[in-house]
Design a protein around this motif. Structure first.
Motif, mmCIF file in Angstrom:
data_model
loop_
_atom_site.group_PDB
_atom_site.id
_atom_site.type_symbol
_atom_site.label_atom_id
_atom_site.label_comp_id
_atom_site.label_asym_id
_atom_site.label_seq_id
_atom_site.Cartn_x
_atom_site.Cartn_y
_atom_site.Cartn_z
ATOM 1 N N THR A 23 0.819 -1.207 0.000
ATOM 2 C CA THR A 23 0.000 0.000 0.000
ATOM 3 C C THR A 23 0.859 1.265 0.000
ATOM 4 N N TYR A 24 2.166 1.080 -0.255
ATOM 5 C CA TYR A 24 3.024 2.264 -0.273
ATOM 6 C C TYR A 24 3.842 2.295 -1.559
ATOM 7 N N GLU A 25 4.383 3.468 -1.824
ATOM 8 C CA GLU A 25 5.359 3.576 -2.898
ATOM 9 C C GLU A 25 6.512 4.429 -2.400
ATOM 10 N N ALA A 26 7.630 4.378 -3.109
ATOM 11 C CA ALA A 26 8.825 5.097 -2.661
ATOM 12 C C ALA A 26 9.406 5.897 -3.810
ATOM 13 N N HIS A 27 9.797 7.122 -3.492
ATOM 14 C CA HIS A 27 10.452 7.971 -4.497
ATOM 15 C C HIS A 27 11.727 8.568 -3.924
ATOM 16 N N PHE A 28 12.721 8.727 -4.790
ATOM 17 C CA PHE A 28 13.960 9.379 -4.371
ATOM 18 C C PHE A 28 13.669 10.818 -3.965
#
Ligand code: NAG
Ligand code: NAG
Length: 179
Positions: A23-28
Motif C-alpha cells: 500500500t506504499y510507494e517510494a520515491h527518491f
C-alpha cells in the motif's frame, strides 16, 4: 458444494489481497555524498514529478574486497527533520558480500541495458572502475517488505578502504501511500 468452495476461495484470495498487497510507494528525494576520491555520486540528479534518477556514477578504481561498507537507516515520519534510527543496519563487511546480501532491494529498479549500463545483472567482483550511466531510474518496491512506516527514509552507507574511512553516501526516499 461448488458454490461454497468458490465462496471460500474468494474470501481467502480477497483477504490475501488486502494483507499482501503493498500500500506504499517510494520515491527518491536526495543523494548526498562525500569522499569522491573513490566513488563519485555527484552527477546523479532527480528529475521530473516522480524524481527519476538520471546521471552518471564514476568508480575511480576497481572496488574489490579491500573495500568494506556499513549501512544504517533512519526514519523521519513527519518530514520535520527529526530522524530516528531504524533497526535495519548492516555491520561493516566486504563490499561484494554486502552488495550480494542486499541486492534484492535494488535489483528490480535497475535493468541492465535499459536504464543503466552498470552490470547490475552480473554484479562482478571487483566492481570495475569506470563511468556508469543511469537513466530515469525509479524505485521498484516489489521485493521490499509488505509493510513499511511512512515518511522520509534515510540510508547512510559508509565506505572504507583497508579499514580507512573514505566517505559516505546518504540517500533519502519518501515512503507514501500509493496515490
Ligand atoms: C534523463 O536523461 C535521459 C538522457 O540521458 C533523457 O532522455 C530523459 O528525458 C531524462 N529524464 C528526465 C526526467 O529529464
Ligand atoms: C558524511 O561525510 C560528510 C563529510 O565528511 C560529513 O560531514 C557527514 O557528517 C557524514 N555523514 C554521516 C552520516 O556520517
Amino acid at each position: 458444494m461448488k458454490e461454497v468452495v468458490l465462496y471460500i476461495l474468494l474470501m481467502l484470495t480477497g483477504k490475501g489481497y488486502t494483507i499482501f498487497r503493498k500500500t506504499y510507494e517510494a520515491h527518491f528525494v536526495s543523494l548526498e555524498s562525500s569522499g569522491p576520491e573513490v566513488v563519485d555520486l555527484s552527477k546523479i540528479r532527480f528529475l521530473g514529478r516522480d524524481h527519476r534518477a538520471n546521471g552518471t556514477v564514476e568508480l575511480m578504481e576497481d572496488l574489490d574486497n579491500h573495500f568494506t561498507i556499513s549501512a544504517e537507516s533512519f526514519l523521519d515520519p513527519n518530514g520535520d527533520g527529526e530522524y530516528k534510527q531504524l533497526p535495519f543496519s548492516a555491520p561493516i563487511q566486504e563490499l561484494c558480500k554486502s552488495m550480494n546480501s542486499y541486492w534484492s532491494y535494488i535489483e528490480r529498479s535497475l535493468k541492465y541495458g535499459e536504464n543503466t549500463n552498470f552490470p547490475s545483472d552480473t554484479r562482478p567482483c571487483p566492481l570495475p572502475k569506470g563511468t556508469f550511466w543511469f537513466k530515469d531510474v525509479l524505485i521498484d518496491t516489489d521485493a521490499w517488505p509488505t509493510m513499511l512506516p511512512r515518511g522520509y527514509a534515510k540510508g547512510v552507507v559508509k565506505l572504507f578502504k583497508r579499514g580507512k574511512y573514505m566517505g559516505n553516501a546518504t540517500v533519502v526516499a519518501h515512503i507514501t501511500n500509493i496515490s
